[in-house]
Motif scaffolding. Structure first.
Motif, short mmCIF file in Angstrom:
data_model
loop_
_atom_site.label_atom_id
_atom_site.label_comp_id
_atom_site.label_asym_id
_atom_site.label_seq_id
_atom_site.Cartn_x
_atom_site.Cartn_y
_atom_site.Cartn_z
N HIS A 1 1.11 -1.19 0.34
CA HIS A 1 -0.17 0.14 0.16
C HIS A 1 0.69 0.99 -0.05
N ASP B 1 0.52 4.37 1.31
CA ASP B 1 0.67 4.30 2.70
C ASP B 1 2.08 3.47 3.70
N ASP B 2 1.54 2.87 3.69
CA ASP B 2 2.81 1.78 4.11
C ASP B 2 3.78 2.73 3.58
N SER C 1 -5.20 -11.11 -3.75
CA SER C 1 -4.55 -9.68 -3.02
C SER C 1 -3.71 -8.68 -4.70
N ALA D 1 1.21 -2.34 -7.53
CA ALA D 1 1.86 -2.17 -6.44
C ALA D 1 3.00 -1.05 -6.44
N ASP E 1 2.44 2.17 -8.05
CA ASP E 1 1.73 2.98 -6.88
C ASP E 1 2.15 3.52 -6.27
#
Length: 441
Positions: A304, A306-307, A332, A338, A341
Motif C-alpha cells: 500500500h 500509505d505504508d 491480493s 503496487a 502506486d
C-alpha cells in the motif's frame, strides 16, 4: 560505463556446448524450467514451493500485471557497451537482481541454502538468507566466502514473539556479514495454502526449515524453559507420527538415535510453531530496530502506498514490494501494480518525478513476486524498482542441478536482461524509467 556482454556470453556458452551435443540442464524459458522441476520434486516439495494461496488468483495477477506493460524499443542507439551494475547500501552488485529467501528449501534439494548461497556468490549478487532456512546462516556465509570473500548477503528476519530470539538472530546476522536486515511483514501467520493443506504437509512440523532456530542458543534456552513448564501428555502413536519423528530427529542437531528418544527435538518443533512469528507486529516494534542494529533496514511485504510513506517517514532504508509470491492472500493486488502506486507516492514525496531519478527518493524500492524472466526484470526496473528479487526460478534450478542449477536459472535471467536492455536501445539499467514502456489497456 562498464562494457558487458553477459547475455551474448551466456548464449555463446550454451550454443558452444550444443556443438558437442550437450543441452543445458536448466532450460532457458520459465515454462520448461517449471515443468522439469516439477518432474523431479516430491509432491510435498512442489506443493510448498510452487503453490499459492487460495485459488491462485494472486499468482495469476502477478503475471497479468506484468503483461499489461509492453517494452517499446528505440533504434539506432549505440548499445555496444552496457552496464548492469548497481549499488545497494554501499555495495556494488554485478546486476540489479537478488536471490529471494525461500523457506524449507531442502524440499527441493539437500543443503539447499548453502547451494543457493554459492550460486549467488558466483554471480556477484546478494542472497537474502531465509530465516526459515535449512542450514545455519554461518554455514551459508562460509560457503559464499569460499567462492568469493565478502560475497554480498542479506538476512531475512521473521519477528518472533520472544524478543531474546529476535536480538540473537540480528546479532548473528551482523556477525556473519549481512549487508541489510530484511523484515518480513506479511507472514505473521500462514496464509490459506490448499496445496499444502490437501497433503496435510507443513515442513516446519517435520523440523524442515528451522535450522536458524536450532542453531541458536537463545532458541534452545526458550525450549528448555518450555520443557520445564510443560505437563506430561501422552502423544498419539501412528505410522505418520513415527515418520514425522524420524524427520525431526534427522533435521535437528545431534545423534539420530538420541534425538528419537529425547524430548528436546519435538519440543523444539512445537516451540518454533508457537513463537516464530508475531501477529501483533506494528510500527512501534519496527521503530526499536534502530536501537538493535546498525544494518540498513528493509521492510518486505509492502503493498500500500500509505505504508510505503510511513516507512519513508520512519527512516527505513528500503522496502520490498511483495505479495509473498501469491502465497499469503488470494485476490491480493499484484506486486507490479503496487510498485507503480508506491513509486508514484514515494517519488512525489521526495519532490521528483515518479519516472525520474531513483536516487532522489531517499529509500530503496525493490520488488518480487511473479518476476521470472529478464524482460520481467527490465519492466520492474523501468517501473521504478532499484532491483528485482527472484524466487521460484532459482528454486526450480536448484531442484534440477544444485548450485549449478540455481546459478544457471538466475544467470539466464540476467543474460536476457542484458540483451533486452541493448535491444530496446538502452545502455544502463540505472537510467531505465517508464518512457521505456507503454501500458496496454
Amino acid at each position: 560505463m562498464v562494457s558487458i556482454a553477459f547475455g551474448r556470453a551466456r548464449q555463446n556458452d550454451i550454443y558452444t556446448s550444443g556443438i558437442h551435443g550437450r543441452k543445458p540442464t536448466v532450460p532457458a524459458d520459465f515454462a520448461e524450467l517449471e515443468r522439469r522441476a516439477r518432474a523431479v520434486m516430491s509432491r510435498r516439495g512442489w506443493a510448498y514451493i510452487a503453490g499459492g494461496a487460495g485459488e491462485g488468483r494472486t499468482m495469476d495477477a502477478n503475471r497479468d500485471a506484468l503483461d499489461r506493460w509492453a517494452i517499446v524499443p528505440r533504434m539506432l542507439r549505440d548499445t555496444s557497451q552496457r552496464n548492469l551494475e548497481t549499488e545497494l547500501f554501499g555495495q556494488k552488485l554485478d546486476a540489479p537482481v537478488l536471490f529471494s529467501p525461500v523457506g524449507a528449501g531442502a524440499l527441493a534439494h539437500p543443503n539447499a541454502d548453502v547451494h543457493i548461497g554459492e550460486a549467488a556468490a558466483q554471480l556477484g549478487v546478494p542472497y537474502i538468507f531465509s530465516n526459515q532456512g535449512c542450514a545455519p546462516m554461518e554455514d551459508v556465509a562460509a560457503a559464499m566466502d569460499a567462492v568469493k570473500p565478502g560475497a554480498p548477503r542479506w538476512f531475512q528476519l521473521y519477528w518472533s514473539t520472544d524478543d531474546r530470539l529476535v536480538t540473537s538472530l540480528i546479532n548473528r546476522a551482523e556477525k556473519m556479514g549481512a549487508a541489510a536486515l530484511v523484515v518480513t511483514l506479511d507472514t505473521t501467520m500462514l496464509g490459506w495454502r490448499p496445496q499444502d493443506l490437501n497433503l496435510g504437509s507443513l515442513p516446519f512440523a517435520r523440523a524442515e526449515g528451522i535450522s536458524q532456530y536450532t542453531s541458536d542458543p537463545s532458541f534452545w534456552e526458550i525450549v528448555g524453559e518450555r520443557l520445564k513448564a510443560a505437563t506430561a501428555e501422552k502423544p498419539e502413536v501412528s505410522l505418520g507420527a513415527i515418520k514425522t519423528l524420524f524427520s525431526i530427529a534427522r533435521n535437528v542437531p545431534g545423534d539420530l538415535r538420541e534425538n528419537l528418544t529425547k524430548p528436546e527435538p519435538r519440543a523444539a518443533v512445537q516451540t518454533f510453531l508457537d513463537i516464530y512469528s508475531r501477529p501483533s507486529l506494528n510500527w512501534d516494534d519496527i521503530a526499536t530496530l534502530r536501537d538493535r542494529t546498525s544494518l540498513p533496514i528493509v521492510l518486505k511485504g509492502i503493498l500500500h502506498p500509505d505504508d510505503a510513506l510511513l516507512a519513508l517517514e520512519a527512516g527505513i532504508d528500503g522496502i520490498i514490494v511483495s505479495n509473498h509470491g501469491g502465497r499469503q492472500i488470494d485476490g491480493s493486488i499484484s506486486s507490479t501494480d503496487a510498485l507503480v502506486d508506491i513509486v508514484d507516492a514515494v517519488g512525489g514525496r521526495a519532490g521528483s518525478r515518479a519516472s525520474g531519478r531513483k536516487s532522489d527518493r531517499g529509500m530503496k524500492i525493490l520488488v518480487d513476486s511473479g518476476f521470472y524472466t529478464g524482460s520481467d526484470v527490465f519492466k520492474g526496473l523501468a517501473l521504478g524498482a532499484d532491483a528485482v528479487c527472484i524466487g521460484r526460478p532459482h528454486m526450480y534450478g536448484l531442484a534440477l542441478d544444485g548450485t549449478d542449477g540455481a546459478r544457471d536459472a538466475v544467470a539466464n535471467i540476467i543474460g536476457e536482461l542484458d540483451l533486452t536492455l541493448g535491444l530496446s536501445g538502452h545502455r544502463d539499467v540505472n537510467d531505465l524509467n517508464r518512457s521505456a514502456l507503454k501500458r496496454l489497456g
